[in-house]
Design a protein around this motif. Structure first.
Motif, PDB file in Angstrom:
ATOM      1  N   GLY A  88       7.678 -73.861 -19.582  1.00 59.27           N
ATOM      2  CA  GLY A  88       8.673 -73.400 -20.526  1.00 59.27           C
ATOM      3  C   GLY A  88       8.479 -71.941 -20.911  1.00 59.27           C
ATOM      4  O   GLY A  88       9.149 -71.443 -21.794  1.00 59.27           O
ATOM      5  N   MET A 129      16.637 -71.741 -18.057  1.00 59.78           N
ATOM      6  CA  MET A 129      17.690 -72.328 -18.894  1.00 59.78           C
ATOM      7  C   MET A 129      17.554 -71.788 -20.316  1.00 59.78           C
ATOM      8  O   MET A 129      18.548 -71.509 -21.006  1.00 59.78           O
ATOM      9  CB  MET A 129      17.580 -73.856 -18.916  1.00 59.78           C
ATOM     10  CG  MET A 129      17.946 -74.547 -17.621  1.00 59.78           C
ATOM     11  SD  MET A 129      19.585 -74.101 -17.064  1.00 59.78           S
ATOM     12  CE  MET A 129      20.567 -74.955 -18.294  1.00 59.78           C
ATOM     13  N   GLY A 130      16.308 -71.655 -20.765  1.00 60.00           N
ATOM     14  CA  GLY A 130      16.049 -71.120 -22.100  1.00 60.00           C
ATOM     15  C   GLY A 130      16.595 -69.711 -22.238  1.00 60.00           C
ATOM     16  O   GLY A 130      17.293 -69.386 -23.200  1.00 60.00           O
ATOM     17  N   VAL A 185      15.743 -74.661 -25.910  1.00 56.76           N
ATOM     18  CA  VAL A 185      16.262 -75.169 -24.634  1.00 56.76           C
ATOM     19  C   VAL A 185      15.163 -75.182 -23.578  1.00 56.76           C
ATOM     20  O   VAL A 185      15.092 -76.111 -22.767  1.00 56.76           O
ATOM     21  CB  VAL A 185      17.482 -74.339 -24.190  1.00 56.76           C
ATOM     22  CG1 VAL A 185      17.899 -74.701 -22.788  1.00 56.76           C
ATOM     23  CG2 VAL A 185      18.630 -74.564 -25.159  1.00 56.76           C
ATOM     24  N   ALA A 186      14.283 -74.195 -23.602  1.00 56.75           N
ATOM     25  CA  ALA A 186      13.174 -74.202 -22.648  1.00 56.75           C
ATOM     26  C   ALA A 186      12.304 -75.434 -22.871  1.00 56.75           C
ATOM     27  O   ALA A 186      11.817 -76.048 -21.920  1.00 56.75           O
ATOM     28  CB  ALA A 186      12.340 -72.933 -22.784  1.00 56.75           C
ATOM     29  N   THR A 223      13.307 -78.422 -24.288  1.00 55.76           N
ATOM     30  CA  THR A 223      13.989 -79.685 -23.973  1.00 55.76           C
ATOM     31  C   THR A 223      14.303 -79.801 -22.486  1.00 55.76           C
ATOM     32  O   THR A 223      14.244 -80.899 -21.934  1.00 55.76           O
ATOM     33  CB  THR A 223      15.282 -79.837 -24.791  1.00 55.76           C
ATOM     34  OG1 THR A 223      15.939 -78.581 -24.841  1.00 55.76           O
ATOM     35  CG2 THR A 223      14.999 -80.297 -26.202  1.00 55.76           C
ATOM     36  N   SER A 224      14.644 -78.664 -21.841  1.00 57.25           N
ATOM     37  CA  SER A 224      15.014 -78.765 -20.434  1.00 57.25           C
ATOM     38  C   SER A 224      13.808 -78.572 -19.518  1.00 57.25           C
ATOM     39  O   SER A 224      13.842 -78.931 -18.349  1.00 57.25           O
ATOM     40  CB  SER A 224      16.069 -77.717 -20.079  1.00 57.25           C
ATOM     41  OG  SER A 224      15.461 -76.435 -20.069  1.00 57.25           O
ATOM     42  N   GLY A 225      12.743 -77.988 -20.059  1.00 56.19           N
ATOM     43  CA  GLY A 225      11.564 -77.742 -19.237  1.00 56.19           C
ATOM     44  C   GLY A 225      11.721 -76.561 -18.304  1.00 56.19           C
ATOM     45  O   GLY A 225      10.881 -76.325 -17.451  1.00 56.19           O
ATOM     46  N   SER A 226      12.821 -75.820 -18.469  1.00 54.55           N
ATOM     47  CA  SER A 226      13.007 -74.659 -17.604  1.00 54.55           C
ATOM     48  C   SER A 226      13.170 -73.415 -18.450  1.00 54.55           C
ATOM     49  O   SER A 226      14.047 -73.338 -19.312  1.00 54.55           O
ATOM     50  CB  SER A 226      14.239 -74.855 -16.721  1.00 54.55           C
ATOM     51  OG  SER A 226      14.758 -73.583 -16.347  1.00 54.55           O
ATOM     52  N   ALA A 260      20.306 -69.846 -22.533  1.00 53.77           N
ATOM     53  CA  ALA A 260      20.773 -70.328 -23.837  1.00 53.77           C
ATOM     54  C   ALA A 260      20.561 -69.258 -24.909  1.00 53.77           C
ATOM     55  O   ALA A 260      21.441 -69.024 -25.766  1.00 53.77           O
ATOM     56  CB  ALA A 260      20.029 -71.604 -24.211  1.00 53.77           C
TER      57      ALA A 260
END
Lengths: 371, 321
Positions: free
Chosen positions: B126, B63-64, B54-55, B57-60, B67
């Motif tokens: 990320g 968020m990683g 997730v880090a 794909t979302s670049g954050s 998840a």
């Protein structure tokens, strides 16, 4: 009587668990954008439709029979031997020592000696956790896990620093002499006209595994020791009251368990690789847990479950070859089988029991007015 | 070994201890409530993969982290479901969770990224970046204390400090709050807690959920702090070392910190020096690999201070009727 019939307990519960695991695995395959039906067809094709496929399936099954029996024997004494992996590694070491350093005239003698050595090494690796559990109450699950890692470090050290022939890069021993080569199914069953099991690793060890099944059955259900092991497993206090010494039973059950796991070494190391390599067990020690749970700790059940897992392993390799589904899918299926047949057993069992009870009540109610 | 090398080894010790520490505290909460948890490894692994995925794909990285923690909590929920609700065998459930994570992460990674069961390397945004504590640069040249502050204490990612703060927090929660008292009681004598009218099931689920959060942070740190991305089986037995540390510390938070630092130190030494030459003989690297496990067996054997687990550990609670 608020229990369900024995056949339902022995057959229906594992089958429903397997079905649940299969449905969830199919959903996983769907979720990664492949077709479960196609995947299953590929697996059957690769593992069961050709004799070479069977050769691989039975080779894996041989490993799983040994480790499954190991877990099952310990389970009968209510011990959870999670250390089959380490015991099998040490068993493989025992095999390698016998095959490398003693000149054998014939493979049959070598097989006998290697089996004894594998069983001895495996049993010894189980001895310390068994002794600590029996006398000091150290939890056997934790100690056997720790011994798996210690075994891995030990093997790593021996292969890198001691047993590796000079000038070789890979951490492995030299190849065993030709004299200890075990006959494969190809050697045994092929004729000049019809070659069978071509290139597959299944070998004579499979029959040793069948003998081991027979041995475990006789031990558990036909000997005094087996009776004592089962008594200890049902109730330690009752067993103690009956004059059974728990320390003795725990140690003996674990020695037998370790010896069975160690025997796996003859299949993987003498039968297939023909030298000792790092990670010769490839996780088979852990699959033994799934096999024993699935097979309800009965040798016949273990045999069938081992063949099922052999099929899954060979089928999984085929899947990885032809599709985008990696081999690790089999690990997922293995996890689901352990989850449903082991940890979530009650989830499957409770509704079934209720259904059987309801059916029985309905039968008796219908029978009553006739009286 | 000169002063700076020693500092570097200790610095690496702190970083390698962090995932062990977080997982160890996770196990502490769970086992203090009477739920054995040998699925620490699997929960960390799942968290490592989902945080990295997730880090990426979302670049954050945040968020990683979220998840990863969610994935770990999901596995905790399965563990709770099997061992609390359905009173199954907690050890078997733990084994299943480890395999579930080992298999699923690779299958999903292959399906999402098609790089042989790994995530792509994470870009800087990320990952958790290192934090330079105030005055670290200014104090750098102060003898002894300066380098210690600059090298050892400053310059870690935020999760390292989270891990260190989790120790006093765990101690406070377990030994200074009503919740903690009840949680410990449920691991020792669930029937007493039940008699007092407090939900055994609720407390145990809470403990297992906390374990999920801590394992989630541990896994996220592995993939987004210590390394830059997920690779197959990247936990490499850390969950079991954490379990060993838990027993080594006899289920106590401050001792857990000590045990994790010790085992982290062994890892740091093994990473830096392959074989240690002690003049008369060399210590092979495998001894360092095996040391945590050998020490744990010795402690379990009770020859050096006996390790006694919570009394009700591993036993499903059945209400008396």
């Amino acid at each position: 009587m608020d229990r369900m019939p024995a056949w339902a307990d022995a057959v229906l519960v594992p089958l429903i668990s397997l079905l649940l695991a299969a449905i969830l695995s199919a959903l996983v395959i769907l979720a990664i954008g492949e077709s479960p039906v196609e995947a299953f067809r590929l697996m059957v094709e690769g593992a069961l439709m050709r004799s070479a496929g069977w050769g691989y399936t039975l080779y894996y099954a041989t490993n799983f029979i040994f480790t499954g029996l190991a877990v099952a024997v310990a389970f009968h004494a209510r011990l959870f031997n999670i250390g089959g992996e380490g015991q099998a590694m040490l068993g493989a070491l025992g095999v390698a020592l016998v095959c490398l350093y003693i000149p054998w005239p014939h493979w049959s003698l070598a097989l006998l000696a290697a089996s004894a050595s594998a069983a001895l090494f495996g049993a010894l690796w189980a001895l310390i956790p068994a002794y600590l559990q029996a006398t000091r109450g150290s939890h056997i699950v934790i100690t056997t896990i720790m011994f798996n890692f210690i075994a891995a470090a030990l093997l790593n050290y021996l292969l890198v620093n001691v047993m590796k022939p000079a000038g070789m890069m890979e951490p492995a021993t030299a190849t065993f002499p030709q004299a200890v080569h075990l006959p494969t199914f190809q050697d045994m069953f092929s004729t000049a006209a019809t070659p069978l099991f071509r290139g597959s690793p299944a070998n004579v060890t499979f029959f040793v595994a069948l003998l081991a099944c027979l041995f475990v059955w006789a031990l558990i259900w036909r000997t005094r020791l087996g009776y004592e092991i089962r008594a200890q497993g049902h109730s330690e206090t009752a067993a103690r009251y009956a004059g059974i010494r728990p320390v003795r039973i725990v140690v003996i059950a674990m020695l037998i368990s370790g010896a069975l796991a160690g025997l796996m070494g003859i299949n993987s190391t003498m039968g297939e690789a023909e030298r000792l390599i790092l990670n010769s067990t490839e996780g088979a020690g852990f699959i033994g847990i799934a096999v024993a749970l699935m097979g309800r700790n009965h040798p016949l059940g273990v045999l069938l479950a081992a063949i099922l897992f052999g099929f899954l392993y060979q089928g999984g390799a085929e899947l990885a070859l032809w599709t985008n589904i990696p081999r690790e899918l089999i690990v997922v299926i293995q996890a689901l089988v352990i989850l449903f047949t082991g940890a979530l057993d009650n989830m499957v069992r409770m509704p079934l029991e209720r259904a059987f009870l309801a059916a029985r009540r309905r039968r008796t109610r219908r029978a009553e007015p006739a009286e | 070994m000169d002063f700076l090398t020693a500092l570097q080894v200790l610095d690496s010790t702190v970083r390698l201890s962090t995932p062990l520490l977080l997982a160890c505290l996770a196990g502490l909460f769970s086992e203090r409530s009477g739920i054995f948890d040998i699925g620490l490894e699997g929960k960390m692994l799942a968290a490592a993969f989902f945080s990295a995925a997730v880090a990426f794909t979302s670049g954050s990285v945040w968020m990683g982290l979220l998840a990863g923690t969610a994935a770990s909590i999901a596995l905790s929920a399965i563990h709770g479901f099997a061992s609390i609700t359905f009173r199954g065998n907690q050890l078997i459930s733990g084994v299943a969770i480890n395999f579930l994570a080992a298999g699923t992460t690779v299958v999903v990674a292959q399906s999402w990224f098609a790089q042989g069961g790994r995530t792509p390397s994470l870009p800087p945004e990320g990952r958790f970046q290192t934090i330079t504590l105030p005055f670290a640069e200014a104090l750098r040249d102060v003898p002894i204390a300066g380098p210690i502050y600059h090298e050892l204490i400053s310059g870690h990612s935020i999760l390292v400090y989270v891990g260190l703060l989790a120790v006093p927090l765990t101690w406070w929660v377990l030994f200074r709050t009503r919740f903690g008292l009840r949680l410990r009681a449920v691991g020792e004598a669930p029937e007493a807690v039940d008699t007092a009218g407090i939900s055994v099931v609720g407390l145990r689920y809470a403990a297992v959920a906390i374990a999920g959060v801590l394992c989630g942070i541990a896994g996220a740190y592995l993939a987004t702090g210590l390394q830059a991305g997920f690779v197959k089986d990247m936990t490499a037995g850390r969950g079991f070392i954490a379990l060993a540390a838990l027993i080594f510390s006899k289920w106590r938070p401050w001792h857990a910190l000590g045990a994790c630092l010790l085992f982290g130190f062994l890892q740091a030494i093994a990473l830096r020096y392959q074989n240690i030459d002690l003049g008369a003989f060399t210590v092979p690297v495998q001894v360092m690999d095996a040391a945590p496990y050998i020490l744990t067996v010795v402690i379990l054997a009770g020859f050096v201070g006996r390790a006694i687990p919570p009394r009700a550990g591993g036993e499903p609670y059945v209400k008396e009727r």
